[in-house]
Structures are given as structure tokens and as C-alpha cells.
Scaffold this motif. Structure first.
Motif, PDB file in Angstrom:
ATOM      1  N   GLU A   1      -8.569 -51.797  -1.849  1.00 38.31           N
ATOM      2  CA  GLU A   1      -8.021 -51.679  -0.487  1.00 38.31           C
ATOM      3  C   GLU A   1      -6.758 -50.810  -0.434  1.00 38.31           C
ATOM      4  OE1 GLU A   1      -6.384 -55.476  -2.354  1.00 38.31           O
ATOM      5  OE2 GLU A   1      -8.319 -54.434  -2.255  1.00 38.31           O
ATOM      6  N   TRP A   2      -6.149 -50.547  -1.575  1.00 41.95           N
ATOM      7  CA  TRP A   2      -4.952 -49.701  -1.605  1.00 41.95           C
ATOM      8  C   TRP A   2      -5.299 -48.217  -1.490  1.00 41.95           C
ATOM      9  CZ3 TRP A   2      -1.549 -51.679  -6.293  1.00 41.95           C
ATOM     10  CH2 TRP A   2      -1.190 -53.015  -6.074  1.00 41.95           C
TER      11      TRP A   2
ATOM     12  N   ILE B   1      -7.246 -45.968   0.331  1.00 42.10           N
ATOM     13  CA  ILE B   1      -7.158 -45.140   1.547  1.00 42.10           C
ATOM     14  C   ILE B   1      -5.713 -45.007   2.034  1.00 42.10           C
ATOM     15  CG2 ILE B   1      -7.894 -44.897   3.960  1.00 42.10           C
ATOM     16  CD1 ILE B   1     -10.061 -44.246   1.872  1.00 42.10           C
ATOM     17  N   PRO B   2      -4.943 -46.114   2.142  1.00 41.47           N
ATOM     18  CA  PRO B   2      -3.547 -45.950   2.579  1.00 41.47           C
ATOM     19  C   PRO B   2      -2.724 -45.044   1.662  1.00 41.47           C
ATOM     20  CG  PRO B   2      -4.195 -48.258   2.676  1.00 41.47           C
ATOM     21  CD  PRO B   2      -5.302 -47.528   1.989  1.00 41.47           C
ATOM     22  N   ILE B   3      -2.941 -45.161   0.349  1.00 41.21           N
ATOM     23  CA  ILE B   3      -2.193 -44.322  -0.599  1.00 41.21           C
ATOM     24  C   ILE B   3      -2.571 -42.855  -0.418  1.00 41.21           C
ATOM     25  CG2 ILE B   3      -1.909 -43.739  -3.040  1.00 41.21           C
ATOM     26  CD1 ILE B   3      -2.134 -46.746  -3.649  1.00 41.21           C
TER      27      ILE B   3
ATOM     28  N   GLU C   1      -3.899 -41.312   2.160  1.00 44.14           N
ATOM     29  CA  GLU C   1      -3.433 -40.784   3.443  1.00 44.14           C
ATOM     30  C   GLU C   1      -1.933 -40.491   3.413  1.00 44.14           C
ATOM     31  OE1 GLU C   1      -4.768 -43.718   6.228  1.00 44.14           O
ATOM     32  OE2 GLU C   1      -6.770 -42.806   6.426  1.00 44.14           O
ATOM     33  N   THR C   2      -1.167 -41.375   2.772  1.00 41.33           N
ATOM     34  CA  THR C   2       0.284 -41.182   2.675  1.00 41.33           C
ATOM     35  C   THR C   2       0.614 -39.958   1.819  1.00 41.33           C
ATOM     36  OG1 THR C   2       0.645 -43.567   2.885  1.00 41.33           O
ATOM     37  CG2 THR C   2       2.471 -42.256   2.004  1.00 41.33           C
TER      38      THR C   2
END
Length: 204
Positions: free
Chosen positions: A32-33, A35-37, A39-40
Motif C-alpha cells: 500500500e506504500w 503508489i503514494p511513494i 506519486e510523491t
């Protein structure tokens, strides 16, 4: 990429690959980490604050290599390995040839993925396979004896040069059997290998 010529990590690729493997290990557990990583990091890359993830860094390198090779091909320039008419084409030339023949079947995306995989793969996997091959050969001495005999016979009959070429090594059946058996009992790639099967499936 020049590492052996200058004795150092040209472009920081070894470092990037190591970071990439560390990252893959973590997001393999905490998916779950991911996609956010990504994108950032992509956002920070647009601001010029980072070179991106190891994959992005390698992707940029591959895109530049493909673009440069296309320009050279259009200008009729041969790559360094192509000055010898008998020299085998490298993978990038082969991929570009396939794209030229059938761009719908072998797309620009296929070229980029294939080249990225060749930059990422081949180091750890090759080292792991060679280590396993040597380990099993040494663990079962009669296999090493047979391989040495095959190599000695090949040399005696003038079938092997020094160093042995890839083509010559392919024509050593016992060596090839040892490599294939090593890959069977100790596969270095932990991913499924894709297959194209007929309608209705196939039996393996």
C-alpha cells in the motif's frame, strides 16, 4: 556502460540498482506504500529535487540510449560493437530491428521495457546462477570431472578458443545441461515467466 574501463560505478547505476532492490523488498511487504511513494517522488522529480526512483533513473537512461541509437541509425552511424561486420548485434539494435519490422507488434514501449529489464537484470541473477552452478559442481565431484573432460576434449579438437566464445559454449552439451539443471533447481528469478498459449489452454 563503462564500469570496467574506468574502475568505478559510472552514472551510479550499481547504487541505483541496490536501492531499487531494497525498495522492492519493502513494497513487496507493504504494497500500500508503493503508489503514494511513487506519486510523491514523481512530483519531486518535476521540481528538480530528485532524480526519481531507481526505476525512473534507469528509465531516463534507457530513453536517452534509445533516442541516441535511433539518431545514429538514421545517420548511418554504427555503434562501437558494429564496426566489425561479423560482430553480433546488441539487444538494442535487435529490438529496434523488430520495431522497424512490425511496430504494432513490437512497440516503442516494448523496447523501453526490454532495455530497462536488461539494465536491471543480469547482475544479481547471473551471479546467483553462476554461484549455484559452481556449488553443485563442487558438491558432486563427478559432474565437475565430466565437465572438465568435455572442455579438455573441446580444446584438444580445436573446438574452443581462449577465451571460449558464447557460440562455442552453447555447443558444449554437458555444460549446457549443467546450466539448465542449475536453473531448474535454483531459479534466480522469483517471478512467473509468461507464456502465450492457444485457446483452451495447454498442458505442461
Amino acid at each position: 556502460m563503462g564500469d570496467l574501463d574506468v574502475g568505478k560505478d559510472v552514472g551510479g547505476f550499481a547504487k541505483a540498482l541496490h536501492r531499487g532492490l531494497t525498495y522492492s523488498s519493502l513494497v513487496g511487504i507493504y504494497a500500500e506504500w508503493h503508489i503514494p511513494i511513487i506519486e510523491t517522488v514523481a512530483w519531486l522529480q518535476t521540481l528538480g529535487l530528485t532524480k526519481g526512483t531507481p526505476r525512473m533513473y534507469i528509465g531516463d537512461f534507457v530513453a536517452k540510449a534509445i533516442s541516441e541509437r535511433r539518431k545514429n541509425r538514421q545517420a548511418g552511424k554504427k555503434p562501437a560493437h558494429g564496426k566489425d561486420e561479423d560482430a553480433a548485434k546488441d539487444m538494442l539494435d535487435r529490438f529496434l530491428d523488430a520495431n522497424d519490422r512490425d511496430p504494432k507488434h513490437f512497440t516503442n514501449g516494448d523496447i523501453a521495457v526490454g532495455m530497462s529489464d536488461n539494465v536491471v537484470a543480469g547482475s544479481d541473477t547471473t551471479a546467483a546462477t553462476l554461484t549455484a552452478l559452481l556449488y553443485h559442481m563442487l558438491k558432486i565431484p563427478n559432474t565437475l570431472t565430466k565437465l572438465r573432460r568435455e572442455i579438455a576434449d573441446g580444446s584438444a579438437f580445436g573446438k574452443l578458443s581462449s577465451p571460449v566464445t558464447f557460440k562455442q559454449a552453447q555447443e558444449l552439451p554437458y555444460l549446457q545441461a549443467g546450466i539448465q539443471e542449475t536453473l531448474r533447481v535454483y531459479p534466480s528469478v522469483g517471478l512467473p515467466l509468461e507464456r502465450v498459449v492457444p485457446a483452451g489452454g495447454t498442458h505442461l
